[in-house]
Scaffold this motif. Sequence first.
Motif, short mmCIF file in Angstrom:
data_model
loop_
_atom_site.label_atom_id
_atom_site.label_comp_id
_atom_site.label_asym_id
_atom_site.label_seq_id
_atom_site.Cartn_x
_atom_site.Cartn_y
_atom_site.Cartn_z
N THR A 72 0.88 -1.30 0.16
CA THR A 72 0.20 -0.04 0.05
C THR A 72 0.95 1.36 0.04
O THR A 72 0.26 2.18 -0.08
N MET A 73 2.02 1.37 0.06
CA MET A 73 3.02 2.24 -0.23
C MET A 73 3.12 2.79 -1.79
O MET A 73 3.29 2.06 -2.50
N ASP A 74 2.94 4.09 -1.87
CA ASP A 74 3.30 4.82 -2.89
C ASP A 74 3.71 6.05 -2.97
O ASP A 74 3.96 6.41 -1.94
N VAL A 75 4.00 6.53 -4.23
CA VAL A 75 4.41 8.09 -4.22
C VAL A 75 3.61 9.10 -4.98
O VAL A 75 3.11 8.57 -6.09
N ASP A 76 3.26 10.12 -4.47
CA ASP A 76 2.50 10.99 -5.24
C ASP A 76 3.33 11.75 -6.23
O ASP A 76 4.46 12.37 -5.91
N PRO A 77 3.03 11.56 -7.51
CA PRO A 77 3.86 12.11 -8.52
C PRO A 77 3.87 13.66 -8.59
O PRO A 77 4.70 14.21 -9.31
N GLU A 78 2.88 14.18 -8.08
CA GLU A 78 2.60 15.78 -8.11
C GLU A 78 3.53 16.34 -7.08
O GLU A 78 4.17 17.45 -7.37
N ASN A 79 3.82 15.62 -6.01
CA ASN A 79 4.71 16.07 -4.87
C ASN A 79 5.95 15.49 -4.47
O ASN A 79 6.60 16.07 -3.61
N GLY A 80 6.01 14.27 -4.98
CA GLY A 80 7.06 13.23 -4.60
C GLY A 80 7.01 12.70 -3.19
O GLY A 80 8.05 12.24 -2.66
N ARG A 81 5.82 12.89 -2.70
CA ARG A 81 5.91 12.78 -1.19
C ARG A 81 5.27 11.25 -1.08
O ARG A 81 4.37 10.57 -2.00
N MET A 82 5.77 10.34 -0.47
CA MET A 82 5.31 8.84 0.14
C MET A 82 4.03 8.94 0.84
O MET A 82 4.07 9.80 1.58
N PHE A 83 3.33 7.96 0.72
CA PHE A 83 2.07 7.54 1.50
C PHE A 83 1.66 6.22 1.49
O PHE A 83 1.95 5.43 0.59
N PHE A 84 0.65 5.97 2.36
CA PHE A 84 -0.08 4.66 2.54
C PHE A 84 -1.49 4.90 1.98
O PHE A 84 -1.91 6.09 1.83
N SER B 106 -13.66 0.78 7.01
CA SER B 106 -13.45 2.01 6.22
C SER B 106 -13.02 1.99 5.06
O SER B 106 -12.74 0.84 4.44
N LYS B 107 -12.98 3.08 4.45
CA LYS B 107 -12.65 3.23 3.01
C LYS B 107 -11.33 3.41 2.78
O LYS B 107 -10.54 3.70 3.79
N ASP B 108 -10.39 3.42 1.59
CA ASP B 108 -9.15 3.56 1.46
C ASP B 108 -8.89 5.18 1.86
O ASP B 108 -9.56 5.86 1.87
N GLU B 109 -7.84 4.84 2.65
CA GLU B 109 -7.31 6.20 3.29
C GLU B 109 -5.80 6.82 3.16
O GLU B 109 -4.89 6.05 3.26
N ILE B 110 -5.76 7.88 2.27
CA ILE B 110 -4.57 8.13 1.80
C ILE B 110 -3.78 9.00 3.27
O ILE B 110 -4.37 9.72 3.88
N ARG B 111 -2.44 8.36 3.63
CA ARG B 111 -1.70 8.68 4.78
C ARG B 111 -0.40 9.18 4.31
O ARG B 111 0.49 8.36 4.09
N TYR B 112 -0.12 10.55 4.22
CA TYR B 112 1.22 11.05 3.92
C TYR B 112 2.40 10.65 5.04
O TYR B 112 2.08 10.63 6.20
N PHE B 113 3.43 10.03 4.60
CA PHE B 113 4.70 10.00 5.34
C PHE B 113 5.11 11.39 5.80
O PHE B 113 5.09 12.27 5.45
N GLY B 114 5.86 11.04 7.13
CA GLY B 114 6.70 12.23 7.47
C GLY B 114 7.96 12.30 6.78
O GLY B 114 8.12 11.30 6.14
N LYS B 115 8.72 13.55 6.73
CA LYS B 115 9.86 13.63 5.77
C LYS B 115 10.87 12.39 6.49
O LYS B 115 11.31 12.36 7.32
N GLY B 116 11.58 11.92 5.45
CA GLY B 116 12.72 10.73 5.49
C GLY B 116 11.98 9.44 6.54
O GLY B 116 12.77 8.70 7.07
N ALA B 117 10.59 9.28 6.54
CA ALA B 117 10.05 8.20 7.29
C ALA B 117 9.89 6.81 6.66
O ALA B 117 9.81 5.86 7.33
N TYR B 118 10.47 6.94 5.37
CA TYR B 118 10.27 5.48 4.67
C TYR B 118 11.19 4.55 5.20
O TYR B 118 10.65 3.35 5.63
N LEU B 119 12.37 4.84 5.65
CA LEU B 119 13.14 3.98 6.22
C LEU B 119 12.53 3.62 7.72
O LEU B 119 12.81 2.50 7.98
#
Length: 298
Positions: free
Chosen positions: A217-229, A236-249
């Motif tokens: 469920t991890m992906d990257v928003d092509p518009e702003n380069g931010r990762m999200f779940f 519940s329905k699908d829920e977009i949750r953006y990562f904090g900066k540098g949180a992928y690791l």
Amino acid sequence: MKKIYFGLIKFFKTAVSLFLVIVYNHKGAARKVRRQKKDRQGRAATVLANGPSAKEIVTDRKDLLERTDLLVLNDFGNTDNFFELKPHYYILLDPAYFDYDFKNPGLNENNTDESRSRERLLMDNFKKVDWKMTLFIPAIYKESNVKALFDANPNIEVVPYYATRVLGYDWFQNFMYKRAQGVPSSRNVIIPAMMLMVQLGYNTVYLYGCEISWTKTMDVDPENGRMFFNDRHFYSKDEIRYFGKGAYLWWLEVIAEDLEGLEQVAKFANKEGVHIVNRTKGSFIDAFDYENPDMVGK
């Protein structure tokens, strides 16, 4: 040299864990957990997580849940299924339920108004519980104002548990786990939930709704380069949750710790003679035996 290196790591983990147990585990919670242990020979427990696959279980296969003593978690109390299934046990771990200022370090969000409303709704629903239910909460929140709200309902028995992470030599880990002095990991509520069911003396523990499939469920928003779940719970329905900066690791480390913790749960359960069966479709967990729930009772 490798033996010496890994031996030193085990020694260090054991020493650190023992220090944490001595410093933090002084609230008598372990005794209260051990008092919950009864003669449950031949009894089975179910841990029902809130992953997407749980929807099919609570909708079409309630019979699987009704045959066992049921434990649920997190926001399950905000669903109609909570009042239909009347679970024996409930467990909370996330600090957000006890500290409204808590911020998840892996997500670019605060404890928002929406999440606070969910927490308030859960407290209100706990007031309506009209059956006997045991609620497990981390011992560090034993004196919190939230616990007082739980205690207001005489049908709910609040039992604190230690979420202290205990690692090290196998004999040390198993001794501490048996004494309810800690858990292999306190990142994911599933791990203390499974540990508690083993500690309480059940012969068999079934697991539903626990995919641990966040990498899908991890992906990257092509518009702003931010990762999200882009994930969801069964209610519940699908829920977009953006990562904090540098949180992928950070998230990859969390997932690895979860899987390692579940491996330790499996080892402890085997030592205690408890059979854990994963009945979660599409689960990334391979530490336990798997059964397809569609084939059960056919």
